[in-house]
Write a protein that holds these residues in place. Structure first.
Motif, PDB file in Angstrom:
ATOM      1  N   UNK A  25     -19.240  21.752 -10.011  1.00  0.00           N
ATOM      2  CA  UNK A  25     -18.852  21.239 -11.333  1.00  0.00           C
ATOM      3  C   UNK A  25     -19.946  20.321 -11.872  1.00  0.00           C
ATOM      4  N   UNK A  26     -20.499  19.458 -11.031  1.00  0.00           N
ATOM      5  CA  UNK A  26     -21.562  18.543 -11.473  1.00  0.00           C
ATOM      6  C   UNK A  26     -22.788  19.339 -11.900  1.00  0.00           C
ATOM      7  N   UNK A  27     -23.170  20.352 -11.138  1.00  0.00           N
ATOM      8  CA  UNK A  27     -24.320  21.181 -11.476  1.00  0.00           C
ATOM      9  C   UNK A  27     -24.103  21.915 -12.803  1.00  0.00           C
ATOM     10  N   UNK A  28     -22.929  22.491 -12.998  1.00  0.00           N
ATOM     11  CA  UNK A  28     -22.630  23.212 -14.238  1.00  0.00           C
ATOM     12  C   UNK A  28     -22.672  22.264 -15.436  1.00  0.00           C
ATOM     13  N   UNK A  29     -22.150  21.058 -15.273  1.00  0.00           N
ATOM     14  CA  UNK A  29     -22.171  20.072 -16.359  1.00  0.00           C
ATOM     15  C   UNK A  29     -23.604  19.692 -16.692  1.00  0.00           C
ATOM     16  N   UNK A  30     -24.426  19.518 -15.684  1.00  0.00           N
ATOM     17  CA  UNK A  30     -25.822  19.155 -15.914  1.00  0.00           C
ATOM     18  C   UNK A  30     -26.560  20.266 -16.651  1.00  0.00           C
ATOM     19  N   UNK A  31     -26.329  21.515 -16.295  1.00  0.00           N
ATOM     20  CA  UNK A  31     -26.981  22.644 -16.967  1.00  0.00           C
ATOM     21  C   UNK A  31     -26.543  22.719 -18.430  1.00  0.00           C
ATOM     22  N   UNK A  32     -25.259  22.594 -18.673  1.00  0.00           N
ATOM     23  CA  UNK A  32     -24.760  22.645 -20.052  1.00  0.00           C
ATOM     24  C   UNK A  32     -25.296  21.482 -20.882  1.00  0.00           C
ATOM     25  N   UNK A  33     -25.354  20.289 -20.309  1.00  0.00           N
ATOM     26  CA  UNK A  33     -25.891  19.135 -21.036  1.00  0.00           C
ATOM     27  C   UNK A  33     -27.354  19.358 -21.371  1.00  0.00           C
ATOM     28  N   UNK A  34     -28.140  19.888 -20.419  1.00  0.00           N
ATOM     29  CA  UNK A  34     -29.544  20.170 -20.673  1.00  0.00           C
ATOM     30  C   UNK A  34     -29.726  21.170 -21.785  1.00  0.00           C
ATOM     31  N   UNK A  35     -28.953  22.236 -21.794  1.00  0.00           N
ATOM     32  CA  UNK A  35     -29.041  23.249 -22.843  1.00  0.00           C
ATOM     33  C   UNK A  35     -28.655  22.638 -24.183  1.00  0.00           C
ATOM     34  N   UNK A  36     -27.619  21.834 -24.203  1.00  0.00           N
ATOM     35  CA  UNK A  36     -27.139  21.235 -25.446  1.00  0.00           C
ATOM     36  C   UNK A  36     -28.184  20.289 -26.045  1.00  0.00           C
ATOM     37  N   UNK A  37     -28.753  19.423 -25.225  1.00  0.00           N
ATOM     38  CA  UNK A  37     -29.674  18.410 -25.744  1.00  0.00           C
ATOM     39  C   UNK A  37     -31.109  18.902 -25.894  1.00  0.00           C
ATOM     40  N   UNK A  38     -31.519  19.904 -25.186  1.00  0.00           N
ATOM     41  CA  UNK A  38     -32.916  20.312 -25.209  1.00  0.00           C
ATOM     42  C   UNK A  38     -33.215  21.500 -26.114  1.00  0.00           C
ATOM     43  N   UNK A  39     -32.196  22.198 -26.581  1.00  0.00           N
ATOM     44  CA  UNK A  39     -32.475  23.331 -27.461  1.00  0.00           C
ATOM     45  C   UNK A  39     -32.509  22.859 -28.902  1.00  0.00           C
TER      46      UNK A  39
END
Length: 154
Positions: free
Chosen positions: A13-27
């Protein structure tokens, strides 16, 4: 579930949240937005569509005039029917053993009331369902439920 299983689930869950946050803020916002197809619709397109469906279009003012004339025509017809039928009388015969539902159905078929169910509900709610007696009664077109019940309970 074991302690190791719960730890693995939490880590996922922590890994999935980190990936989604990265995609949201970096795109870039423009990349994330769907490409809109900007196509304008002309009056010719609308006319062609309406013709193909055998439909017509009217502006709001003309439509309102049509509605007003329809209402006027319907009210004139109903007033004429009411005036014509107000003088009509109907002779109702209630036989022993007839229920209020039977009487209501007869009254509706003869056009003295608009709804047998509404009249039957009125009679039962007012407590007159046991007071209606057998006999011959003269009823006039346009009488209210209350007047009909008073006539039938005399």
């Amino acid at each position: 579930m074991t302690k190791r299983g719960i730890q693995a689930f939490a880590g996922g869950i922590i890994l999935a949240t980190a990936v989604l946050a990265g995609v949201f803020y970096l795109t870039d916002e423009d990349q994330a937005a769907a490409v809109k197809n900007e196509k304008s619709v002309s009056e010719q397109d609308v006319s062609a569509y309406l013709d193909s469906k055998k439909m017509v279009s009217v502006d709001r003012d003309e439509y309102q005039k049509l509605l007003d004339s329809k209402e006027k025509s319907l009210s004139d017809d109903s007033n004429a029917d009411t005036e014509k039928n107000k003088n009509k009388t109907y002779k109702l015969t209630i036989k022993d053993g007839m229920s209020t539902a039977d009487v209501s159905d007869i009254l509706e078929k003869e056009g003295l009331i608009s709804s047998a169910q509404d009249f039957n509900d009125y009679v039962i709610d007012a407590g007159y369902h046991k007071e209606i007696r057998a006999g011959n009664f003269k009823l006039k077109q346009g009488m209210s439920f209350k007047k009909i019940v008073k006539t039938l309970t005399r």
